[in-house]
Scaffold this active site. Structure first.
Site, PDB file in Angstrom:
ATOM      1  N   LYS A 117      38.812  50.493  36.653  1.00 28.11           N
ATOM      2  CA  LYS A 117      37.766  49.757  37.370  1.00 28.11           C
ATOM      3  C   LYS A 117      37.255  50.600  38.531  1.00 28.11           C
ATOM      4  CE  LYS A 117      38.965  45.633  38.396  1.00 28.11           C
ATOM      5  NZ  LYS A 117      39.401  44.353  38.983  1.00 28.11           N
ATOM      6  N   LYS A 129      48.011  48.062  43.271  1.00 29.21           N
ATOM      7  CA  LYS A 129      47.989  46.600  43.399  1.00 29.21           C
ATOM      8  C   LYS A 129      49.309  46.160  44.011  1.00 29.21           C
ATOM      9  CE  LYS A 129      45.428  42.984  42.356  1.00 29.21           C
ATOM     10  NZ  LYS A 129      43.963  42.842  42.286  1.00 29.21           N
ATOM     11  N   GLY A 168      42.354  41.670  49.389  1.00 28.91           N
ATOM     12  CA  GLY A 168      42.810  40.359  48.923  1.00 28.91           C
ATOM     13  C   GLY A 168      42.781  40.239  47.408  1.00 28.91           C
ATOM     14  N   ASP A 169      43.361  39.169  46.932  1.00 32.22           N
ATOM     15  CA  ASP A 169      43.309  38.769  45.521  1.00 32.22           C
ATOM     16  C   ASP A 169      43.706  37.287  45.525  1.00 32.22           C
ATOM     17  OD1 ASP A 169      43.178  39.988  42.587  1.00 32.22           O
ATOM     18  OD2 ASP A 169      44.905  38.673  42.560  1.00 32.22           O
ATOM     19  N   THR A 213      32.628  40.011  44.668  1.00 35.88           N
ATOM     20  CA  THR A 213      33.128  39.975  43.279  1.00 35.88           C
ATOM     21  C   THR A 213      32.314  38.976  42.454  1.00 35.88           C
ATOM     22  OG1 THR A 213      35.303  40.501  44.151  1.00 35.88           O
ATOM     23  CG2 THR A 213      35.197  39.809  41.859  1.00 35.88           C
ATOM     24  N   ASN A 244      37.709  32.385  45.541  1.00 31.68           N
ATOM     25  CA  ASN A 244      36.717  33.296  46.107  1.00 31.68           C
ATOM     26  C   ASN A 244      35.727  33.780  45.043  1.00 31.68           C
ATOM     27  OD1 ASN A 244      36.302  36.553  46.513  1.00 31.68           O
ATOM     28  ND2 ASN A 244      35.836  35.357  48.338  1.00 31.68           N
ATOM     29  N   SER A 380      34.553  46.839  48.865  1.00 29.33           N
ATOM     30  CA  SER A 380      35.671  47.274  49.718  1.00 29.33           C
ATOM     31  C   SER A 380      35.525  48.757  50.057  1.00 29.33           C
ATOM     32  CB  SER A 380      37.009  47.070  49.005  1.00 29.33           C
ATOM     33  OG  SER A 380      37.469  45.750  49.177  1.00 29.33           O
TER      34      SER A 380
END
Ligand code: NDP
Length: 448
Positions: A117, A129, A168-169, A213, A244, A380
């Site tokens: 990605k 991650k 974030g996630d 996103t 989100n 980001s």
């Protein structure tokens, strides 16, 4: 079985053997390896120097204890993870997930996807991650703060502007990034703004990051529809989730003229035949930390369901924006039967392998997560650029860059698929384009 098939099967067997009990990681690797067969047929040198094996092995995996004290003075212990998967293109970059389902295999699948990605964005960022099996749901602000401080008390030594830049996630939004950044700043005694992204706007954050996103997934979908002479304007769209990504996908889809006919959370789903009141939804989710059932109580023309599934709705477009493997083969068949012609993944790997096969067999245009949801990480990286130059850009300028990046990602995936005689297969196109850039960098940098 051809020689290439055999070679790829033996790579995969080795991944299974070395990473037992990690089904999500296996699934992510299998999908990429499947696309790489046609690359290896044309360019066998991509299997040289142990390249594929090195790509499937994280550069570093960190697992740590996160002790914290709850509001009743009980000591709680969670597990923290950071998987630094690949830094050939730039510092590791990828979110932190706080959810009870988190384990090493899930973080590895997300980190592996992140490599390709991030490569597709065209920006200089590697893949990583992290996260924890901590469940933020039902916790007080003070508990969230103590947990974040404890988490960062271990993580800080592994991250940095040039080393690893988390974001974030699931379960990690602006509040959590604030607590994490505060503790990092205290520990290193420096205001190193480039160490985390998704920060508040007055202390190094970027406009559009919060929306990126979801907006990006809709820009990608619109590009995909335009290749068939259609557009999202006037389309009926299903969006799963209400976090989100989902919230801002809903907002942008409707701003571009679509009607969002349903959204969901892990407790149920909402049918909204006349569209979604986005301001109300954002107020409930962001300001009140409420549920989708609260939305139904306050909105007109919305109904709440706990039986069946959101994938039963009739629509033209489906945007799965909640979590991995939320859309299986049966769901996919129902979507096809109900008229869906376009699917773009706002979430990471929300469609099972069987679902993607149904979409392929029925000629549904399908945007895989590593392409369709890359707008978040791309923005980001724009936040990192602003931090490095001590600048802050306007909403319009940043949104314009995001749109151009999403358009480029779509075109790159489409063009690459065509080059490999798989026109319209954006899974293959995204996997190959993302892979080649990382692979070329790894080959140039030697066996490390
Ligand atoms: P949030 O935590 O903001 O929202 C997650 C949403 O998904 C919530 O509505 C949640 O419902 C639902 N959900 C989570 N887990 C489950 C589950 N096991 N079953 C059913 N529903 C579930 O997360 P994000 O919106 O940030 O992330 C959503 C997806 O998008 C993830 O796959 C993430 O990896 C991916 N993504 C996120 C990016 C970002 O910038 N935030 C960037 C790229 C990808 P509930 O509240 O009931 O748990």
């Amino acid at each position: 079985m051809s020689a290439i098939d055999q070679e790829v099967a033996s790579f995969y067997d080795r991944v299974l053997e070395r990473n037992a009990g990690e089904p999500e990681f296996h699934q992510a690797v299998a999908e990429v390896l499947d696309s790489l067969k046609i690359v290896l047929e044309k360019d066998p040198h991509y299997a040289d120097y142990g390249l594929i094996e090195r790509l499937c092995e994280p550069e570093r995996q960190i697992i740590f204890r996160v002790p914290w004290i709850d509001d009743d003075n009980n000591v709680r212990v969670n597990r923290g993870f950071r998987v630094q998967f690949n830094s050939a293109l730039g510092p590791y970059k990828g979110g932190l997930r706080f959810h009870p389902s988190v384990n090493l295999g899930i973080i590895k699948f997300l980190g592996f996807e992140q490599i390709f990605k991030n490569s597709l964005t065209g920006l200089p960022i590697g893949g990583g991650k992290g996260g924890s099996d901590f469940d933020p749901k039902g916790k007080s602000d003070a508990e969230i703060m103590r947990f974040c401080q404890s988490f960062m008390t271990e993580l800080w030594r592994h991250i940095g502007e040039y080393r690893d830049v988390p974001a974030g996630d699931i379960g990690v939004g602006g509040r959590e990034i604030g607590f994490l950044f505060g503790q990092y700043r205290r520990l290193v005694d420096q205001h190193e703004s480039g160490v985390l992204t998704g920060k508040g706007l007055t202390w190094g954050g970027s406009l559009v990051r919060k929306e990126a996103t979801g907006y990006g997934a809709v820009y990608f979908t619109d590009e995909m529809m335009r290749t068939n002479g259609e557009s999202i304007d006037g389309a009926r769209v299903i969006v799963s989730g209400s976090g989100n990504v989902a919230t801002y996908a809903i907002k942008k889809a409707q701003a571009l003229g679509a009607t969002v006919v349903g959204f969901s959370d892990s407790s149920g789903w909402v049918e909204t035949p006349n569209g979604v009141d986005t301001e109300l939804l954002i107020d409930i989710k962001e300001n009140r930390r409420g549920r989708v059932s609260d939305y139904v109580a306050e909105a007109t023309g919305a109904t709440y369901h706990t039986d069946g599934s959101i994938w039963d709705l009739e629509a033209d477009v489906a945007l799965p924006c909640a979590t991995q493997n939320e859309l299986n083969g049966e769901h996919a068949q129902r979507l096809v039967d109900n008229g869906v012609k376009y699917v773009a993944e706002g979430a990471n790997m929300p469609s099972t392998h069987e679902a993607t096969e149904v979409f392929r067999a029925n000629k549904v245009s399908f945007g895989p997560g590593k392409a369709a949801n890359a707008g978040g990480v791309a923005t980001s990286a724009l936040e990192m650029q602003q931090n490095a130059s001590r600048d802050s850009w306007s909403f319009e300028y940043t949104d314009d860059r995001l749109q151009r990046i999403m358009s480029n990602i779509f075109k790159t995936a489409a063009r690459t698929a065509e080059q490999y005689d798989r026109a319209g297969d954006y899974v293959v196109g995204a996997n190959i384009a993302g892979f080649k850039k990382v692979a070329d960098a790894m080959l140039a940098q030697g066996v490390i």
